[in-house]
Design an enzyme around this catalytic site. Structure first.
Site, mmCIF file in Angstrom:
data_model
loop_
_atom_site.group_PDB
_atom_site.id
_atom_site.type_symbol
_atom_site.label_atom_id
_atom_site.label_comp_id
_atom_site.label_asym_id
_atom_site.label_seq_id
_atom_site.Cartn_x
_atom_site.Cartn_y
_atom_site.Cartn_z
ATOM 1 N N LYS A 35 22.302 -28.354 -19.028
ATOM 2 C CA LYS A 35 23.768 -28.479 -18.982
ATOM 3 C C LYS A 35 24.396 -27.081 -18.951
ATOM 4 O O LYS A 35 23.715 -26.094 -19.246
ATOM 5 C CB LYS A 35 24.254 -29.275 -20.194
ATOM 6 C CG LYS A 35 23.916 -28.638 -21.536
ATOM 7 C CD LYS A 35 24.105 -29.619 -22.691
ATOM 8 C CE LYS A 35 23.676 -28.974 -23.997
ATOM 9 N NZ LYS A 35 23.651 -29.951 -25.099
ATOM 10 N N ARG A 129 29.466 -37.729 -33.763
ATOM 11 C CA ARG A 129 30.057 -37.220 -32.531
ATOM 12 C C ARG A 129 29.927 -38.344 -31.519
ATOM 13 O O ARG A 129 30.825 -39.147 -31.369
ATOM 14 C CB ARG A 129 29.313 -35.950 -32.115
ATOM 15 C CG ARG A 129 30.092 -34.989 -31.281
ATOM 16 C CD ARG A 129 29.305 -33.734 -31.001
ATOM 17 N NE ARG A 129 27.992 -33.984 -30.395
ATOM 18 C CZ ARG A 129 27.169 -33.047 -29.986
ATOM 19 N NH1 ARG A 129 27.493 -31.778 -30.123
ATOM 20 N NH2 ARG A 129 26.012 -33.349 -29.447
ATOM 21 N N TYR A 251 41.573 0.245 -28.140
ATOM 22 C CA TYR A 251 42.792 -0.430 -28.576
ATOM 23 C C TYR A 251 42.860 -0.523 -30.094
ATOM 24 O O TYR A 251 41.854 -0.808 -30.752
ATOM 25 C CB TYR A 251 42.858 -1.842 -27.999
ATOM 26 C CG TYR A 251 43.175 -1.859 -26.517
ATOM 27 C CD1 TYR A 251 44.394 -1.392 -26.044
ATOM 28 C CD2 TYR A 251 42.244 -2.352 -25.607
ATOM 29 C CE1 TYR A 251 44.681 -1.404 -24.682
ATOM 30 C CE2 TYR A 251 42.521 -2.379 -24.250
ATOM 31 C CZ TYR A 251 43.740 -1.906 -23.795
ATOM 32 O OH TYR A 251 44.023 -1.929 -22.457
#
Ligand SMILES: *Cc1c(COP(=O)(O)O)cnc(C)c1O
Length: 364
Positions: A35, A129, A251
């Site tokens: 998958k 699930r 940053y």
């Protein structure tokens, strides 16, 4: 010229890891789980390496169509089953096996089909699930047996905690109680259960992550498990900076040099799939020498500490994960798992497949 960031996919590692799965469960048939584009490795190249698998398991019907188009003639299992009635007809035409995990999928199987289907009845054993409740196993099994569109039934479950010691014991007991006496083959084990729960190997195992050379366990490394990294993400230095004590990098000036430092700037950032959550100190290898990232990962770049790597300069190779830097270590630093890093590899990263001897349509 081409941006240097590259994911090298080694088919030999995929093949060896499949052989490792085979040796752990020699009496079981293997679904190689492919998958999510074979965990980011590329569906068709990965599949050529899994020619020795008994079947391929995935969730995307588009990918199953591609596999049949590429000539894969053995079993294909759809792990989430059909999403609508039209998928059942498609499955029958392409010879795909279907998971049934919810009663809402049953009416779709009552249609007349061009060929009967192999059904994997998925039972919920605590993952909560997908899967039918244990008390519905017998009535649903009976209903499935009577359907002319059903050729065979495999009873299956998926463990929530097979990666923890004893974590699947209770689920295994529940499963065995629920299916006691029903004539059917079983499929239970993911990678973690393949390693840790021989009692769950049964008829079909379903390894995923181990095939790709990462560990299903937090506490055991892929190397300890005898797995080989199948994906190596690497790039090059495209800049070098000389910092004075007190100078910052990137940053937010999240890293401040405590002393004079040489740092390298790597062409690779979160838009390539390198995790932005990787903090200062995440391992990286520059010219084969392990060092660390410094400062925030930005979209296209990240910075690395070049202390002790005098030979490094613009053009030097950097491994972000692979051999010197196991993907599991990078994932742990970033607060995630190797699965997510592999799947998040961005389309703009060049893929280089090693070991693709024959054409795709040949061995698959
Ligand atoms: C993804 C998946 C697997 C493979 O799990 P790994 O942890 O990658 O081995 C097995 N079974 C099912 C139902 C899955 O969805």
């Amino acid at each position: 010229m081409t941006r240097p960031i590259t994911a090298t996919i080694r088919l030999s590692a995929l093949r060896e890891n499949l052989a490792t799965a085979r040796s752990l469960a020699p009496r079981s048939s293997i679904w190689a789980v492919v998958k999510a584009d074979a965990y980011g490795h590329g569906l068709l190249p990965a599949t050529t390496a899994f020619a020795a698998a008994d079947g391929l398991a995935l969730v995307e019907f588009e990918a199953a169509i591609r596999l049949r188009g590429a000539g894969w003639s053995r079993s294909i299992l759809m792990l989430e089953g059909a999403f609508g009635s039209e998928d059942v007809g498609l499955a029958a035409r392409l010879g795909l096996s279907l998971v049934v995990h919810d009663v809402s999928q049953l009416p779709w199987l009552q249609a007349a089909l061009p060929a009967p289907l192999d059904i994997f009845l998925k039972i919920n054993t605590g993952m909560n699930r997908l899967g039918i409740p244990v008390e519905q196993v017998r009535p649903l099994y009976r209903r499935l047996v009577e359907l002319p569109s059903v050729r065979s039934i495999c009873l299956m479950t998926h463990f929530a905690n097979a990666d923890l010691p004893g974590g699947a014991d209770q689920a295994l007991l529940q499963f065995d109680r629920a299916v006691d006496g029903l004539p059917a083959v079983h499929s239970l084990a993911n990678s973690a259960a393949l390693f840790s729960l021989p009692g769950a190997h049964r008829d079909w195992v379903r390894p995923g992550i181990m095939l790709y050379g990462a560990s299903p366990f937090a506490e055991r490394s892929a190397q300890q498990l005898g797995l080989r990294a199948s994906m190596r993400l690497h790039s090059r230095l495209i800049g070098v900076q000389h910092l004075q004590a007190g100078d910052a990098v990137g940053y937010g000036s999240a890293f401040v040099a405590p002393h004079p430092m040489r740092i390298g700037i790597v062409a690779g950032g979160y838009a390539d799939g390198y995790p932005r959550h990787a903090p200062t100190g995440t391992p990286v290898a520059v010219d084969g020498v392990r060092t660390r990232t410094v400062g925030r990962v930005s979209m296209d770049m990240l910075a690395v500490d070049l202390q002790g790597i005098q030979q490094a300069g613009v053009g030097t190779e950097v491994e972000l994960w692979g051999d010197q830097v196991p993907i599991d270590e990078v994932a742990a630093h970033a607060g995630t798992i190797a699965y997510e890093l592999m799947c998040a590899l961005a389309p703009r990263v060049r893929r280089e497949v090693i070991g693709l001897g024959e054409s795709l349509t040949d061995p698959v």
